[in-house]
Design a protein around this motif. Structure first.
Motif, PDB file in Angstrom:
ATOM      1  N   GLU A  27      35.504  40.049  36.265  1.00 12.81           N
ATOM      2  CA  GLU A  27      36.401  40.272  35.067  1.00 12.81           C
ATOM      3  C   GLU A  27      36.064  41.737  34.891  1.00 12.81           C
ATOM      4  O   GLU A  27      37.256  42.218  34.311  1.00 12.81           O
ATOM      5  N   SER A  30      38.462  43.497  36.991  1.00 17.27           N
ATOM      6  CA  SER A  30      39.949  43.398  36.898  1.00 17.27           C
ATOM      7  C   SER A  30      40.191  44.154  35.575  1.00 17.27           C
ATOM      8  O   SER A  30      41.250  45.047  35.592  1.00 17.27           O
ATOM      9  N   ARG A  34      43.031  47.522  35.367  1.00 19.32           N
ATOM     10  CA  ARG A  34      44.120  47.890  34.486  1.00 19.32           C
ATOM     11  C   ARG A  34      43.839  49.112  33.664  1.00 19.32           C
ATOM     12  O   ARG A  34      44.781  49.574  33.124  1.00 19.32           O
ATOM     13  N   GLU A  40      44.046  46.016  41.559  1.00 16.10           N
ATOM     14  CA  GLU A  40      42.711  45.445  41.365  1.00 16.10           C
ATOM     15  C   GLU A  40      42.163  45.379  43.067  1.00 16.10           C
ATOM     16  O   GLU A  40      40.876  45.336  43.234  1.00 16.10           O
ATOM     17  N   ALA A 222      36.563  35.057  42.336  1.00 17.67           N
ATOM     18  CA  ALA A 222      38.042  35.644  42.371  1.00 17.67           C
ATOM     19  C   ALA A 222      39.277  34.869  42.573  1.00 17.67           C
ATOM     20  O   ALA A 222      40.004  34.972  41.867  1.00 17.67           O
ATOM     21  N   LYS A 225      39.934  32.052  40.152  1.00 15.58           N
ATOM     22  CA  LYS A 225      40.370  33.072  38.760  1.00 15.58           C
ATOM     23  C   LYS A 225      41.788  33.378  39.089  1.00 15.58           C
ATOM     24  O   LYS A 225      42.344  34.006  38.234  1.00 15.58           O
ATOM     25  N   LYS A 226      42.110  33.119  40.441  1.00 14.22           N
ATOM     26  CA  LYS A 226      43.402  33.573  40.724  1.00 14.22           C
ATOM     27  C   LYS A 226      43.561  35.054  40.860  1.00 14.22           C
ATOM     28  O   LYS A 226      44.685  35.519  40.448  1.00 14.22           O
ATOM     29  N   ILE A 227      42.750  35.791  41.244  1.00 13.41           N
ATOM     30  CA  ILE A 227      42.773  37.122  41.308  1.00 13.41           C
ATOM     31  C   ILE A 227      42.404  37.652  42.843  1.00 13.41           C
ATOM     32  O   ILE A 227      41.443  38.284  43.483  1.00 13.41           O
ATOM     33  N   ASN A 229      43.383  39.752  44.941  1.00 11.47           N
ATOM     34  CA  ASN A 229      43.360  40.998  45.422  1.00 11.47           C
ATOM     35  C   ASN A 229      41.838  41.434  45.393  1.00 11.47           C
ATOM     36  O   ASN A 229      41.393  42.544  46.196  1.00 11.47           O
TER      37      ASN A 229
END
Length: 315
Positions: A27, A30, A34, A40, A222, A225-227, A229
């Motif tokens: 988190e 990420s 941003r 990311e 990750a 959490k569908k991140i 990258n």
């Protein structure tokens, strides 16, 4: 009996630190991306990988100083192989990992750096000068990333205070993950021995994969959490650090004698999984399930060779 209860308690505590730390870590990465307005993947490639790999750099430097530089080499190469052959493969099996275009060029840099390190091993030793050259390449890599992807204007925004806080959270949560991984591996080894599990199985599974447990926890978190990258960026960044900084610092402190099995078997297999990953990323900026199966197949063969006693990794 009492010792078993203590080990089980430590194992659970380590697992809690590992899971919660990974959640906070992903988190924070990420949010930093941003705040900077960058990918990311880029944050994971640099900051996240440093946060999880810094202890390996430290341990390798100490090992080399004490005359055990071969351990640093074995851990670095073994970790790089496991990072892709197991961690990234498992993550891609859970969910195909679609990433930004910059992933392919950085995967190529990882492949090139590892090929260069392999060439340095051909004479059976990595000298101090060669070690320094690896460190210089990593510093040039960071300079390249900075000039290509980050501008001073992006760093002069109003969010500098919050960015500093998020970076601190990233490194603190990375520390939680590392401590949790240590507790999980140490207690798991004791429990396995108490249950009569053969030493070779313990070595192949718990010990050899243990150094990559922080990357595993972060990448899986990750992915869930569908991140993707962060999942892929953390792995590629950690591998670049392992090859250039872990080996480089160890060799700079004390020349590394290269075990023949590292040069002839482990390095080629590490290059093989890196090549598969790089081709996959250049094709469609994705690590799919078919690629994951190939990566797992290569690593499974590697484990078979270790169990058969045909490959030895110092450390």
């Amino acid at each position: 009996m009492e010792a078993g209860i203590i080990d089980a308690t430590i194992f659970i505590l380590g697992l809690v630190l590992l899971i919660k730390g990974s959640d906070i870590f992903v988190e924070a990465a990420s949010r930093i991306a941003r705040s900077f307005g960058v990918s990311e993947f880029l944050i994971a490639l640099v900051l996240a990988s440093i946060a999880t790999t810094l202890p390996e750099v430290t341990v390798s430097a100490i090992s080399s100083y004490k005359g055990n530089s071969g351990i640093a080499l074995g851990n670095a190469v073994g970790s790089a192989l496991a990072n892709i052959g197991i961690i990234l493969a498992i993550s891609a099996m859970i969910m195909p990992l679609k990433v930004d275009k910059i992933a392919s060029e950085n995967s190529l840099i990882m492949l090139g750096a590892t090929t260069y390190a392999w060439l340095l091993m051909m004479d059976g030793e990595i000298s101090r000068i060669e070690g320094i050259s690896l460190i210089i390449i990593y510093l040039l890599f960071l300079t390249y990333l900075y000039k290509r992807h980050i501008t001073l204007e992006e760093l002069e925004g109003e969010g500098n205070g919050s960015i500093g806080r998020e970076v601190a959270i990233l490194f603190l949560s990375g520390g939680m993950v590392i401590v949790g991984a240590e507790l999980v591996v140490d207690s798991a080894v004791k429990i396995a021995r108490a249950l009569g599990v053969p030493e070779v199985i313990i070595g192949v599974t718990l010990v050899s994969i243990g150094t990559s447990l922080p990357e595993l926890a972060n990448s899986l978190t990750a992915t869930l959490k569908k991140i993707p990258n962060i999942s892929v960026g953390n792995i590629i960044g950690a591998n670049i650090l392992d090859i250039l900084m872990v080996i480089g610092i160890a060799a700079m402190i004390r020349p590394i004698h290269v075990d023949p099995s590292i040069m002839k078997t482990v390095m080629p297999m590490t290059l093989a999984v890196m090549l598969v990953l790089t081709i996959s990323l250049f094709r469609n900026n994705k690590v799919g399930r078919k690629t994951a199966v190939v990566l797992l197949g290569i690593y499974s063969y590697f484990l078979y060779l270790i169990i058969q006693g045909k490959v030895y990794i110092p450390g």
